[in-house]
Design a protein around this motif. Structure first.
Motif, PDB file in Angstrom:
ATOM      1  N   TYR A 113      72.033 -11.285  48.546  1.00 17.78           N
ATOM      2  CA  TYR A 113      70.176 -11.688  47.835  1.00 17.78           C
ATOM      3  C   TYR A 113      70.248 -12.657  48.616  1.00 17.78           C
ATOM      4  O   TYR A 113      68.668 -12.894  48.806  1.00 17.78           O
ATOM      5  N   THR A 114      70.617 -13.745  48.467  1.00 16.49           N
ATOM      6  CA  THR A 114      70.260 -15.181  48.781  1.00 16.49           C
ATOM      7  C   THR A 114      69.985 -14.964  50.139  1.00 16.49           C
ATOM      8  O   THR A 114      68.891 -15.848  50.954  1.00 16.49           O
ATOM      9  N   VAL A 140      75.336 -11.542  45.004  1.00 13.19           N
ATOM     10  CA  VAL A 140      74.379 -13.205  44.836  1.00 13.19           C
ATOM     11  C   VAL A 140      74.484 -13.888  46.653  1.00 13.19           C
ATOM     12  O   VAL A 140      73.023 -14.333  46.798  1.00 13.19           O
ATOM     13  N   ARG A 151      67.260 -16.848  59.960  1.00  6.30           N
ATOM     14  CA  ARG A 151      67.246 -16.187  58.535  1.00  6.30           C
ATOM     15  C   ARG A 151      68.923 -14.570  59.060  1.00  6.30           C
ATOM     16  O   ARG A 151      69.456 -14.345  58.512  1.00  6.30           O
ATOM     17  N   GLU A 169      61.047 -24.668  48.106  1.00  2.57           N
ATOM     18  CA  GLU A 169      62.084 -24.908  46.471  1.00  2.57           C
ATOM     19  C   GLU A 169      60.627 -24.844  44.956  1.00  2.57           C
ATOM     20  O   GLU A 169      61.443 -24.093  44.214  1.00  2.57           O
ATOM     21  N   ARG A 187      66.539 -13.206  50.525  1.00  8.58           N
ATOM     22  CA  ARG A 187      65.481 -13.756  49.439  1.00  8.58           C
ATOM     23  C   ARG A 187      65.416 -15.321  49.033  1.00  8.58           C
ATOM     24  O   ARG A 187      64.131 -15.198  49.276  1.00  8.58           O
ATOM     25  N   GLY A 188      66.799 -15.810  49.528  1.00 11.47           N
ATOM     26  CA  GLY A 188      66.591 -17.830  48.857  1.00 11.47           C
ATOM     27  C   GLY A 188      66.527 -18.238  49.915  1.00 11.47           C
ATOM     28  O   GLY A 188      66.380 -18.207  51.829  1.00 11.47           O
ATOM     29  N   VAL A 203      74.887 -21.654  47.731  1.00 19.09           N
ATOM     30  CA  VAL A 203      76.138 -20.281  47.308  1.00 19.09           C
ATOM     31  C   VAL A 203      76.742 -20.050  48.195  1.00 19.09           C
ATOM     32  O   VAL A 203      78.286 -19.574  47.552  1.00 19.09           O
ATOM     33  N   GLN A 204      76.852 -19.913  49.156  1.00 24.27           N
ATOM     34  CA  GLN A 204      77.818 -19.224  50.519  1.00 24.27           C
ATOM     35  C   GLN A 204      78.775 -20.627  50.137  1.00 24.27           C
ATOM     36  O   GLN A 204      80.491 -20.214  50.102  1.00 24.27           O
ATOM     37  N   LYS A 256      71.878 -16.480  59.011  1.00 24.09           N
ATOM     38  CA  LYS A 256      72.707 -16.268  57.179  1.00 24.09           C
ATOM     39  C   LYS A 256      72.828 -14.527  57.514  1.00 24.09           C
ATOM     40  O   LYS A 256      73.732 -14.569  56.246  1.00 24.09           O
ATOM     41  N   ARG A 305      69.382 -22.979  49.357  1.00 24.38           N
ATOM     42  CA  ARG A 305      69.715 -22.801  48.105  1.00 24.38           C
ATOM     43  C   ARG A 305      71.279 -21.592  48.649  1.00 24.38           C
ATOM     44  O   ARG A 305      71.836 -21.367  47.941  1.00 24.38           O
ATOM     45  N   HIS A 306      71.238 -21.367  49.722  1.00 26.39           N
ATOM     46  CA  HIS A 306      71.751 -19.927  50.004  1.00 26.39           C
ATOM     47  C   HIS A 306      73.001 -20.662  50.513  1.00 26.39           C
ATOM     48  O   HIS A 306      74.144 -20.307  50.608  1.00 26.39           O
TER      49      HIS A 306
END
Length: 599
Positions: free
Chosen positions: A96-97, A93, A492, A17, A100-101, A109-110, A495, A105-106
Motif C-alpha cells: 500500500y505504501t 501495508v 515510484r 506529509e 500510495r505512501g 515501512v520497508q 519502490k 513513509r514507505h
C-alpha cells in the motif's frame, strides 16, 4: 548502498506529509524524532527480535501429537496459518505504501517489514522445533551425539572444572548458567539445551539480517539473510552457523573502518577497535571453527586493503585500529586460544560420514550422518551439464557477474577472498586424509563456500542492476530522451518493484522454513534421518521419572549425568554410515568391531 538509513529523497515522487505543504512546529519535531537514525535502527532490532521470539511463543499453543505423521502435518499447517495471519498484513501495508505512501513513509515501512520477515523466517523454524518436542523437556538429539557432549561439558562447568578441551566454551557456559537459574543446576543441562536450541534458532534470522544491515539496504540485506539462515540453520547446534553468517558482514564492516582510518580521530579508532575486537572475541568463544576457514583470505585481503601509500599519519592510525581489534579479540578469546595451542595437536578429527565420501569438488549441498537411505552412490544427484544442475549453473553465472562488475565492492572482495582460502584448505585436508587418517572437519567448508557463493551472487545481481541503470541513464541522456538531471527510472517504480520482490522473498521464506523444520519432525530409529534426533528426545524420562507425554516406547531411558571426558584417539578414520561388509571398500580396513577396537 552501504548507508544504514534510507535516503531522504525529493522530487515529483516525494509526496508532502501534510496538506498545504506546511506543518506546525510540533508536527515537524515529531517527524524529525521519528526519522532519527538511532530510532530507526532500534525499531528494526526490536521488530525483528519480537517477531522471531513472539512467533516461537505462539507455536506453544499448537496441540498435536508430533509422533505420528498426521499430527506433524497438522502442526506444520497450523504454523503456516499463523505466519500467514501475521505476515499478510505486513506485506499489505508495504505494498500500500509503495503505491500510495510518500517515499519517507514507505522507506520506514520497508525497513520494519524486512526486519519482521527476517524474524518470522527463523521463528517458523523455531516454532516447528517447539511442535516436534511437544511433551518432552529434552533437546533434539536427547542424550546422544553432539547434544550429549554439550550436556557433559555444561555439567563439568557446573562442577567447576572449567573449559572442556578445544571446544568453544561460551555455549556450554550458557547452558550451565540457564540450568543453574531454572533447573536446579547439575542434572538440568539437557533441559537447558532444549530451551537454548529453540531460542537460538529463532534469533538466527534477526542476527543475520541486522548484521547485513551494516553493509546493505533492507531489501538486499533480506535477500542474503533469509536464504542463508534457512539453508544453514541447524536447530541441534544453532550457535554454530549463526557465527558464520554474522562473521562475514562484521569482517566487511571492520575492513571498511580500516580503509577510513585516516579520516577518523584517535578516540574514534580506539572505540571502534574495542567494539569490533569485543564482538570478534565473543564470537570466537561462541564458535571458533569459521575463523580457521576464513583466516587465510581475510589476512591477504587486509594486507591488500591496508592504506600503505596514504602517508605515515594514516598508516599509524590504521596500525592502531588493527592492533586494538586484535588485542581486544585476543584478550577475550585467550582461554580458548590457550587450550588450542596446548591441546590442538592432540585433538584430531577422525570422524567420517557421507559428506566425506563424495566428490570433494561438490560444494552446493551437504548431508550429515543422518543420511536415511542415501549413500555416496546416489547422493548428490548428478546435473545435466557436466554433473552440474541448472541451479548450480545459474549461481555460477551470477557469481561471475558479481566478480566481473562488483570487484570494487568490499563485500565482493571479502567473499571472494574467503571463498578462495576455504577452497584451498578444503582440498589440502582432503588430499592428506588417506595418509594422515584425519578429516579435520573439512566437509564443513561446504557451508562457508556456499555462503560466499550466495553473497557473490546477490551482490552481483545488485551491482548489475546499478550498472544497468547507470548505462541506460547515460544512453538516454546522450540521445536526448531523458532529462539531464534526476533518475531514469522513477522512484515510484523502484519502490513498487522492491515491494513485489519482498513479497516473493516472504513466500520463499515461509516455504523454505517449513521444509527446514519438516526434516526434524520425529522419525523412528530405523529411519536414520534427521527426525531421529527429535524421536530420541521423546524416549528419555522427565525429571519426575515419568515418560514424556507422547513417548513411542514403553520403557524410557534414565537421564545420564556425567562430566565431559575426551575420547581416546583411535589413530584411524572412523567411517559412519558404512555397513560392516563395506568397511574395506570405503575405509581400507576391516570394521573395528570385528577386531575388538572401539570408537
Amino acid at each position: 548502498m552501504t548507508d544504514l538509513a534510507t535516503d531522504r529523497l525529493s522530487g515529483p515522487d516525494a509526496r508532502p506529509e501534510a496538506d498545504g505543504g506546511a506543518r506546525s512546529v510540533g508536527q515537524a519535531a515529531a517527524h524529525r524524532w521519528f526519522e532519527q537514525r538511532r530510532v530507526l535502527v532500534a525499531g528494526e532490532i526490536l521488530v525483528s527480535v519480537v517477531a522471531a521470539l513472539g512467533f516461537t511463543l505462539l507455536c506453544r499453543h499448537i496441540s498435536v501429537n508430533p509422533l505420528n505423521r498426521i499430527g506433524q502435518v497438522s502442526g506444520l499447517a497450523k504454523i503456516q496459518q499463523y505466519v500467514a495471519i501475521l505476515g499478510l498484513p505486513i506485506l499489505a501495508v508495504l505494498v500500500y505504501t509503495a503505491y500510495r505512501g510518500g517515499l519517507r513513509r514507505h522507506g520506514i515501512v520497508q525497513r520494519l517489514a524486512c526486519a519482521a520477515l527476517a524474524g518470522l523466517a527463523t521463528g517458523v523454524v523455531a516454532g516447528g522445533v517447539v511442535v516436534a518436542l511437544r511433551g518432552t523437556p529434552w533437546p533434539l538429539g536427547g542424550q546422544e551425539g553432539d547434544p550429549s557432549v554439550l550436556i557433559d561439558m555444561a555439567t563439568s562447568m557446573m562442577h567447576g572444572k572449567g573449559i572442556s578441551g578445544v571446544y568453544p566454551p561460551l555455549f556450554p557456559a550458557a547452558m550451565a548458567l540457564w540450568s543453574e537459574l531454572h533447573y536446579g543446576g547439575v542434572g538440568g543441562a539437557g533441559f537447558a539445551l532444549h530451551d537454548l536450541q529453540i531460542v537460538c534458532s529463532a534469533l538466527v534470522g534477526p542476527m543475520s539480517y541486522l548484521a547485513w544491515r551494516l553493509m546493505l539496504r533492507p531489501f538486499w540485506a533480506l535477500a542474503i539473510a533469509v536464504p542463508s539462515a534457512l539453508v544453514f540453520l541447524d536447530p541441534i547446534r544453532p550457535y554454530s552457523h549463526v557465527t558464520m553468517i554474522v562473521l562475514l558482514p562484521l569482517l566487511a564492516a571492520c575492513l571498511r573502518e580500516l580503509r577510513r582510518a585516516g579520516e577518523l580521530s584517535t578516540r574514534s579508532l580506539w572505540l571502534r577497535g574495542l567494539g569490533f575486537g569485543a564482538v570478534f572475541g565473543i564470537l570466537f568463544l561462541w564458535y571458533s571453527g569459521w575463523y580457521l576457514w576464513a583466516a587465510p583470505g581475510v589476512f591477504l585481503l587486509t594486507l591488500f586493503l591496508f592504506p600503505w601509500r596514504a602517508g605515515r599519519r594514516t598508516i599509524r592510525r590504521a596500525l592502531l585500529f588493527v592492533g586494538v581489534v586484535l588485542a581486544t579479540a585476543g584478550a577475550i578469546g585467550s582461554p580458548l586460544l590457550y587450550n588450542i595451542v596446548r591441546l590442538g595437536a592432540d585433538t584430531p578429527d577422525r570422524y567420517a560420514y557421507i559428506a566425506t565420501y563424495v566428490d570433494p569438488a561438490y560444494v552446493l549441498g551437504w548431508m550429515s550422518d543422518r543420511n536415511g537411505t542415501s549413500t555416496y552412490h546416489n547422493w548428490p544427484q548428478a546435473g545435466e551439464l557436466a554433473g552440474q544442475t541448472g541451479f548450480a549453473v545459474m549461481l555460477i553465472v551470477a557469481v561471475g557477474i558479481g566478480v566481473g562488475l562488483g570487484l570494487r565492492n568490499l563485500m565482493v572482495r571479502l567473499a571472494a577472498a574467503v571463498l578462495a582460502g576455504a577452497w584451498l584448505m578444503r582440498f589440502w585436508f582432503a588430499s592428506h586424509m588417506a595418509h594422515s587418517q584425519m578429516i579435520q572437519l573439512y566437509p564443513r567448508t561446504t557451508w562457508i563456500i556456499m555462503y560466499c557463493l550466495l553473497i557473490l551472487a546477490v551482490v552481483g545481481l545488485m551491482t548489475g542492476l546499478e550498472r544497468g541503470v547507470g548505462w541506460l541513464g547515460r544512453l538516454f541522456r546522450s540521445s536526448g530522451r531523458a532529462p539531464s538531471a534526476g533518475p531514469v527510472i522513477p522512484h515510484r517504480v523502484v519502490k513498487q518493484l522492491t515491494a513485489g520482490l519482498i513479497c516473493a522473498l516472504a513466500l520463499f521464506a515461509t516455504m523454505g522454513a517449513s521444509w527446514s523444520v519438516d526434516r526434524y519432525m520425529p522419525q523412528p530409529e530405523s529411519s536414520n534421518s534427521m527426525g531421529l534426533d527429535a524421536w530420541r528426545a521423546h524416549t528419555i524420562k522427565k525429571k519426575d521419572g515419568t515418560c514424556p507425554k507422547f513417548s513411542p516406547v514403553a520403557k524410557c531411558a534414565d537421564p545420564i549425568t556425567k562430566d565431559w571426558k575426551p575420547n581416546p584417539d583411535t589413530r584411524f578414520i572412523w567411517c559412519a554410515n558404512v555397513t560392516t561388509e563395506d568397511w574395506p571398500t570405503v575405509c581400507g580396513r576391516q570394521a573395528p568391531w570385528l577386531t575388538g577396537e572401539k570408537k
